[in-house]
Scaffold this motif. Structure first.
Motif, mmCIF file in Angstrom:
data_model
loop_
_atom_site.group_PDB
_atom_site.id
_atom_site.type_symbol
_atom_site.label_atom_id
_atom_site.label_comp_id
_atom_site.label_asym_id
_atom_site.label_seq_id
_atom_site.Cartn_x
_atom_site.Cartn_y
_atom_site.Cartn_z
ATOM 1 N N LEU A 1 -6.958 34.863 54.291
ATOM 2 C CA LEU A 1 -6.037 34.950 55.428
ATOM 3 C C LEU A 1 -5.275 36.271 55.408
ATOM 4 N N LYS A 2 -4.778 36.622 54.230
ATOM 5 C CA LYS A 2 -4.014 37.866 54.099
ATOM 6 C C LYS A 2 -4.896 39.073 54.418
ATOM 7 N N ALA A 3 -6.117 39.084 53.895
ATOM 8 C CA ALA A 3 -7.033 40.197 54.133
ATOM 9 C C ALA A 3 -7.383 40.337 55.610
ATOM 10 N N ARG A 4 -7.408 39.222 56.325
ATOM 11 C CA ARG A 4 -7.728 39.240 57.753
ATOM 12 C C ARG A 4 -6.497 39.498 58.626
#
Length: 108
Positions: free
Chosen positions: A79-82
């Protein structure tokens, strides 16, 4: 006497596997009348540090690795990477608490 399945799809899978016993859906889970966006309490969310534009992602359970904490932590990293704005809420205790806190340091 009866097999309980958490969803219609799971019931169909059990029947395909040859389970001869009656399969009934056991509806567990979330009360959608009580837990829906119309009931959102922004003051409560803000009090926990959840921004108005953030998705609240929760984990409720005993903090042991057998519960898939590694998978949960990996999903949060994705989620963070996206760039998905979110805040993680954790309710529970257990022997993997310190490990999980290191894996998900921004969790409440």
């Amino acid at each position: 006497d009866e097999v309980l399945a958490p969803s219609q799809v799971m019931g169909e899978i059990l029947r395909e596997w040859g389970v001869p016993t009656s399969v009934t859906r056991w509806s567990r889970g979330v009360n959608h009348d009580r837990f829906n966006p119309a009931q959102r309490d922004l003051a409560w969310r803000r009090g926990l540090g959840i921004g108005d534009d953030e998705v609240a992602v929760g984990f409720l359970g005993r903090l042991v690795k057998e519960k898939g904490l590694d998978v949960f932590a990996a999903a949060l990293r994705t989620l963070k990477a996206r760039g998905v704005k979110h805040k993680t809420l954790v309710i529970g205790e257990g022997p993997a608490r310190d490990w999980f806190a290191q894996e998900v340091p921004d969790a409440v």
